[in-house]
Design a protein around this motif. Structure first.
Motif: not given
Length: 266
Positions: A127-147
């Motif tokens: 999991v390349n969690e840096n993308w998730l952290n980028l969203i969360m650190n900017n007040d966002g909620i990631p919504v992930v489709s499992p493809i």
């Protein structure tokens, strides 16, 4: 702020009240946790496959995925369902970013079964969690489709429970399976009992006896694997009672907690 990965199953998706998504936004806003949503889409994929007259059997809760099935699954999950959840969170006042595991190679995948009998069914390699952290650190909620996707650009259909467990392991967060039932249930002496805690040994015996079956199998197995992968805690709760989510995060006994320790009774 702790990360909480919420796996929303396809069977519960359409039943979830707006108040559930409001709760997720409020948890983020009040800095109780950083929510990440990973979703499935089984029933809608089934409907789309039926309309397209495409066969897709299951093996131990996993959908056999041909190239044709993969295209339909990706269209339904990464398109329709993903954006529907983003819309619901936006309506609740939050900021959501919809993405699939293909975007930025968020979910690097490899085949579940090297024999090929499951087709393009994958498991998460990284999991390349840096993308998730980028969203969360900017007040966002990631919504992930499992493809997911591998290094050569081959896409894979990943079981949503397994994808959620991998994301929770990578972010060292808690993992919540949102269902349409209040937990793992069993009929004991003619009474429906909710197991408040289950261990791997108990789960294995319940699968063998048929108490746990179908789509619940990858759910509980993913919960166990997640604990081994560094997830702090795993629980199955009822999304149709939105207060359960807040109560669980406030330390109350809700749903079925999957633990490593000694077997405990229901």
């Amino acid at each position: 702020m702790d990360t909480v990965v919420l796996k929303i199953g396809g069977s519960v998706m359409e039943k979830l009240p707006d108040s559930f998504f409001q709760s997720i936004y409020e948890l983020k806003q009040s800095e109780i946790c950083n929510p990440i949503i990973v979703h499935g889409g089984g029933p809608e994929i089934n409907q789309a496959l039926k309309q397209a007259q495409v066969e897709s059997p299951f093996v131990e809760g996993l959908r056999v995925t041909t190239e044709e099935v993969l295209k339909i699954a990706e269209m339904v999950m990464s398109g329709t369902i993903n954006k529907r959840i983003v819309t619901k969170i936006t309506k609740a006042g939050g900021t959501a970013f919809g993405m699939s595991g293909v975007d930025g190679s968020l979910l690097e995948a490899e085949p579940v079964d090297s024999s090929g009998k499951l087709g393009f069914v994958g498991k998460v390699k990284k999991v390349n969690e840096n993308w998730l952290n980028l969203i969360m650190n900017n007040d966002g909620i990631p919504v992930v489709s499992p493809i997911g996707i591998d290094g050569s650009g081959v896409r894979y259909n990943i079981n949503g429970d397994m994808a959620a467990a991998a994301v929770a392991s990578a972010t060292k967060g808690r993992l919540i399976f949102v269902s349409d039932i209040p937990g793992v249930m069993e009929t004991i002496e003619d009474k429906q009992v909710i197991h408040s805690k289950l261990t791997k040994d108990k789960i294995d015996s319940m699968i063998e006896s048929g108490v746990i079956y179908g789509g619940m199998i990858p759910k509980v197995r993913s919960a166990i694997n997640a604990l081994s992968g560094g997830v702090k805690e795993t629980v199955i709760i009822n999304g149709l009672a939105p207060e359960d989510l807040k109560e669980y995060l406030n330390g109350k006994v809700v749903g079925t907690k999957i633990v490593k320790g000694e077997v405990q009774h229901a």
